[in-house]
Each structure stands twice: as structure tokens, then as C-alpha cells.
Design a protein around this motif. Structure first.
Motif, PDB file in Angstrom:
ATOM      1  N   CYS A 239     -12.641  42.351  -0.588  1.00  0.00           N
ATOM      2  CA  CYS A 239     -13.963  42.938  -0.796  1.00  0.00           C
ATOM      3  C   CYS A 239     -14.332  42.897  -2.280  1.00  0.00           C
ATOM      4  O   CYS A 239     -13.515  42.540  -3.126  1.00  0.00           O
ATOM      5  CB  CYS A 239     -13.971  44.368  -0.282  1.00  0.00           C
TER       6      CYS A 239
ATOM      7  N   CYS B  77      -8.208  47.352   4.373  1.00  0.00           N
ATOM      8  CA  CYS B  77      -9.485  46.666   4.147  1.00  0.00           C
ATOM      9  C   CYS B  77      -9.364  45.173   4.428  1.00  0.00           C
ATOM     10  O   CYS B  77     -10.359  44.489   4.636  1.00  0.00           O
ATOM     11  CB  CYS B  77      -9.927  46.914   2.703  1.00  0.00           C
TER      12      CYS B  77
ATOM     13  N   ASN C 206      -3.782  44.822   1.064  1.00  0.00           N
ATOM     14  CA  ASN C 206      -4.309  46.144   1.408  1.00  0.00           C
ATOM     15  C   ASN C 206      -4.742  46.079   2.867  1.00  0.00           C
ATOM     16  O   ASN C 206      -5.871  45.694   3.168  1.00  0.00           O
ATOM     17  CB  ASN C 206      -5.490  46.484   0.500  1.00  0.00           C
TER      18      ASN C 206
ATOM     19  N   CYS D  61      -8.519  49.585  -2.477  1.00  0.00           N
ATOM     20  CA  CYS D  61      -9.074  48.283  -2.866  1.00  0.00           C
ATOM     21  C   CYS D  61      -8.969  48.115  -4.381  1.00  0.00           C
ATOM     22  O   CYS D  61      -8.666  47.040  -4.886  1.00  0.00           O
ATOM     23  CB  CYS D  61     -10.538  48.186  -2.455  1.00  0.00           C
TER      24      CYS D  61
ATOM     25  N   ARG E 254     -11.949  53.434  -0.433  1.00  0.00           N
ATOM     26  CA  ARG E 254     -11.969  52.214  -1.248  1.00  0.00           C
ATOM     27  C   ARG E 254     -11.013  52.273  -2.431  1.00  0.00           C
ATOM     28  O   ARG E 254     -10.889  51.298  -3.163  1.00  0.00           O
ATOM     29  CB  ARG E 254     -13.384  51.940  -1.783  1.00  0.00           C
TER      30      ARG E 254
ATOM     31  N   ASP F  44      -7.785  43.170   2.182  1.00  0.00           N
ATOM     32  CA  ASP F  44      -7.758  42.497   0.877  1.00  0.00           C
ATOM     33  C   ASP F  44      -6.392  41.846   0.658  1.00  0.00           C
ATOM     34  O   ASP F  44      -5.360  42.455   0.936  1.00  0.00           O
ATOM     35  CB  ASP F  44      -7.974  43.505  -0.266  1.00  0.00           C
TER      36      ASP F  44
ATOM     37  N   SER G 221     -11.967  44.975  -4.648  1.00  0.00           N
ATOM     38  CA  SER G 221     -10.635  44.426  -4.926  1.00  0.00           C
ATOM     39  C   SER G 221     -10.740  43.219  -5.860  1.00  0.00           C
ATOM     40  O   SER G 221      -9.917  43.049  -6.762  1.00  0.00           O
ATOM     41  CB  SER G 221      -9.905  44.053  -3.635  1.00  0.00           C
TER      42      SER G 221
END
Ligand code: ZN
Length: 145
Positions: free
Chosen positions: A62, A37, A34, A123, A120, A39, A65
């Protein structure tokens, strides 16, 4: 109150992720990223007779995730491939489409808390996209972008 509960479950799965390890005898694995972010995760599955005998992941990302991947593995162990694809569709629709909140996600409903934070959502969906890559055995890296 409900939001606190959601957060508590997410934090718990982030602190102690379930099924968080590599798998030597996986029948398929897939990577997911991702970029928004940062991830990253690798998902491992062991499938026999159309049934997910084992599923695990490793990754860095994060809390959302990681918690989503943890909840995913927790939910899918022992399920059929068809059930896994069905659950992906439900989770993805619930997170990305308005008006699908009524879908019964069981304990995965805690993921819906991220709908309040549109940035988010990716995520939370990363592990699910990666799951589909692993089921398809496409060899491609799943990306939320
Ligand atoms: Zn993230």
C-alpha cells in the motif's frame, strides 16, 4: 493543514519512491511481510566499515508501506549502522507507544500521521523491521505479526 502536508509527502513518496531498485552488490538483504495488509518488500543494504554506503528496496504494498520504505532509504544512506538502529528505535517507539510523539524524527515525522489509523501502523513499521533483519543478517523474513 498539517494532515494535508503529511498526506502530500506520503503520496509523493508512493508515486515516485526513492531508491526503489534491486542491488547486485548488496552486502545483506532481507524480506519483510505484513500479512494484515498484504505488503511485501525486500530491502538491500551495502555496508562497509560500519557505514551504510547504499540502501534500496523493491516491493509491492500500500501507499504507506511504500512511502515508509522510500523515506527509510532516503534517511539512512550514508549513516552508520548504529545510527540506523537508533533511528529504528525512535521510529518504532513513536509509532507504537503513546507519549513518544515528542521524539524528533525530522522529515520522518510524516509517518506519525498513521497513528490515527492503528490498522496502518504495521504498514509504516514494516520497512523498519525489515531493516533490522538486514542489519542482523539473520536470513529470517521480518513479519509484523
Ligand atoms: Zn499496508
Amino acid at each position: 493543514m498539517l494532515r494535508d502536508l503529511y498526506q502530500e509527502v506520503i503520496l509523493d513518496h508512493n508515486r515516485s519512491p526513492r531508491n526503489c531498485h534491486e542491488m547486485d552488490d548488496a552486502t545483506s538483504c532481507a524480506n519483510g511481510v505484513n500479512p494484515l495488509c498484504g505488503d511485501k518488500l525486500t530491502l538491500y543494504i551495502k555496508v562497509a566499515d560500519d557505514k551504510i554506503l547504499d540502501i534500496s528496496f523493491i516491493g509491492s504494498g500500500c501507499a504507506i508501506s511504500t512511502a515508509s520504505a522510500s523515506l527509510l532509504t532516503d534517511s539512512l544512506k550514508g549513516k552508520s549502522v548504529a545510527e540506523a538502529r537508533d533511528l529504528f528505535s525512535k521510529v518504532h517507539a513513536s509509532l507504537t507507544e503513546d507519549g513518544s510523539e515528542h521524539v524528533d524524527l525530522g522529515k520522518l515525522a510524516v509517518l506519525l500521521g498513521v497513528k490515527e489509523f492503528p490498522a496502518r501502523v504495521k504498514c509504516a513499521t514494516l520497512a523498519w523491521h525489515t531493516l533490522v533483519s538486514a542489519l542482523d543478517d539473520s536470513g529470517a523474513t521480518a513479519s509484523t505479526e
